[in-house]
Design an enzyme around this catalytic site. Structure first.
Site, short mmCIF file in Angstrom:
data_model
loop_
_atom_site.label_atom_id
_atom_site.label_comp_id
_atom_site.label_asym_id
_atom_site.label_seq_id
_atom_site.Cartn_x
_atom_site.Cartn_y
_atom_site.Cartn_z
N HIS A 31 0.87 -1.18 0.00
CA HIS A 31 0.00 0.00 0.00
C HIS A 31 0.90 1.23 0.00
CE1 HIS A 31 1.10 0.18 4.20
NE2 HIS A 31 0.56 -1.01 4.43
N GLY A 33 1.85 3.18 2.23
CA GLY A 33 2.85 3.24 3.32
C GLY A 33 4.15 2.59 2.86
N HIS A 34 4.03 1.37 2.29
CA HIS A 34 5.22 0.69 1.76
C HIS A 34 5.85 1.51 0.64
CE1 HIS A 34 2.67 -2.94 2.98
NE2 HIS A 34 3.77 -3.10 3.69
N GLN A 58 6.85 -14.43 13.03
CA GLN A 58 6.41 -13.23 13.75
C GLN A 58 4.91 -13.20 13.96
OE1 GLN A 58 8.04 -10.58 10.55
NE2 GLN A 58 6.27 -9.31 11.05
N GLN A 150 8.94 -1.71 16.60
CA GLN A 150 9.73 -2.52 15.67
C GLN A 150 10.94 -1.74 15.17
OE1 GLN A 150 7.80 -4.93 12.49
NE2 GLN A 150 8.50 -3.34 11.11
N SER A 183 -1.59 -3.44 5.73
CA SER A 183 -2.11 -4.55 4.90
C SER A 183 -3.32 -5.18 5.58
CB SER A 183 -1.03 -5.61 4.71
OG SER A 183 0.16 -5.02 4.25
N ARG A 184 -3.31 -5.20 6.91
CA ARG A 184 -4.40 -5.83 7.66
C ARG A 184 -5.72 -5.05 7.55
NH1 ARG A 184 -0.47 -7.61 11.44
NH2 ARG A 184 -0.51 -9.88 11.65
P1 AMP Z 1 4.81 -4.82 6.70
O1 AMP Z 1 4.64 -5.26 5.27
O2 AMP Z 1 3.52 -4.54 7.39
O3 AMP Z 1 5.75 -5.71 7.47
O4 AMP Z 1 5.51 -3.40 6.63
C1 AMP Z 1 6.72 -3.23 5.92
C2 AMP Z 1 7.29 -1.86 6.24
O5 AMP Z 1 6.34 -0.86 5.89
C3 AMP Z 1 7.55 -1.68 7.74
O6 AMP Z 1 8.76 -0.95 7.90
C4 AMP Z 1 6.36 -0.89 8.21
O7 AMP Z 1 6.61 -0.10 9.35
C5 AMP Z 1 6.11 -0.01 7.00
N1 AMP Z 1 4.73 0.48 7.00
C6 AMP Z 1 3.60 -0.22 7.17
N2 AMP Z 1 2.52 0.59 7.18
C7 AMP Z 1 2.98 1.85 7.01
C8 AMP Z 1 2.38 3.15 6.96
N3 AMP Z 1 1.06 3.30 7.04
N4 AMP Z 1 3.19 4.22 6.79
C9 AMP Z 1 4.52 4.07 6.70
N5 AMP Z 1 5.16 2.89 6.75
C10 AMP Z 1 4.41 1.79 6.91
#
Ligand code: AMP
Length: 274
Positions: A31, A33-34, A58, A150, A183-184
């Site tokens: 998304h 954020g990524h 995890q 984290q 993602s959730r």
């Molecule tokens: P994940 O795929 O959830 O393990 O997230 C991968 C990376 O994206 C991690 O460093 C998360 O902190 C970051 N991340 C997830 N959601 C967001 C968001 N809304 N804004 C910024 N970074 C994010």
């Protein structure tokens, strides 16, 4: 864009001198954020490698692991269109071959808050991130502030283990409603989706009340009551030191509000600086 599926393929990719390499570790289901982390990496390094791996160690339950959103083909298309150099997509057999016996555990920092409510979760994260950093050997690795604890755990393990990588944080990206992208979120029911932005509103109201000088304990108690009233089951809402995550009873510079709550079946976490 190259898709790398083995450690030797990554090493082969890494061998030529390529300027600074940036790593963005993800579990996929990409998304904005990524993608903001990918853009940050592209702005700060010469080539960007994105890893996509849903790390089983995890997760606290098999159901959560199994229902975690996966969208590999779509993710590849997105990353390709952004001009990412390579994607690393390991398998479970590659990451945890039979006989795998090592856990990276950041004592203290990974045992409070998320560590308490999701036992072993941050050890799984620390272990997989250590492996990803060792396999890809980036100059910089990018992590979201959305997962604030984290981020601190990863910074600490990199320092403690003398790993030659710079950890770069990226700001939390939100929906217009204030809900942090995750993602959730795809797993939220329509009712839960309505409720979910309430978490950020409570964080903001709590921050404002603390900054206005109201007693921290009372403000936190009121924030938790508001969350419950809205229909959340709360895990925690707390004012902490932004470096140690130690709980604070009075505001001081570097304070951070952290929260975890369920608007139903999905667990949300969020945080903000004060
Ligand atoms: P994940 O795929 O959830 O393990 O997230 C991968 C990376 O994206 C991690 O460093 C998360 O902190 C970051 N991340 C997830 N959601 C967001 C968001 N809304 N804004 C910024 N970074 C994010």
């Amino acid at each position: 864009m190259i898709v790398l599926e083995t450690v030797s393929a990554v090493r082969e990719f890494r061998r030529p001198v390529r300027g600074r390499l940036g790593l963005v570790p993800t579990m996929g289901g990409l998304h904005d954020g990524h993608l903001s982390l990918v853009r940050l990496a592209q702005a700060q390094t010469d080539e960007v490698l994105v890893s996509i791996y849903v790390n089983p160690t995890q997760f606290n339950s098999t159901t959560d692991f199994e229902r975690y959103p996966r969208a590999f083909e779509k993710d590849l298309e997105t990353l390709e269109s952004m001009g990412v150099t390579a994607v690393f997509r390991p398998t479970d057999a590659l990451m945890y071959p039979e006989g795998f016996a090592t856990t990276v555990k950041v004592t203290g920092l990974a045992e409070i808050w998320e560590g308490k409510y999701r036992p072993g979760h941050l050890d799984g994260v620390a272990t997989v991130v250590t492996k990803l950093l060792n396999i890809t050997r980036p100059d910089r690795a990018f992590f979201g502030e959305k997962d604030y604890q984290q981020l601190l755990v990863i910074r600490k393990l990199v320092r403690d283990l003398d790993m030659a990588v710079e950890i770069v944080p990226g700001p939390t990206i939100r929906e217009p409603s204030g809900l942090a992208l995750s993602s959730r979120n795809a797993l939220l029911s329509p009712e839960e989706r309505q409720l979910a932005p309430g978490l950020k509103r409570v964080l903001d109201d709590t921050a404002q009340a603390i900054l206005a000088g109201q007693p921290v304990g009372e403000v936190i108690t009121a924030g938790i009551a508001t969350l419950t009233g809205l229909g959340f089951t709360g895990d925690y809402l707390a004012l902490v030191d932004g470096t140690t995550l130690e709980e604070l009873t009075a505001q001081r510079p570097g304070g951070r509000l952290i929260a975890a709550a369920h608007p139903g079946n999905v667990r949300l976490i969020d945080n903000r600086a004060l």
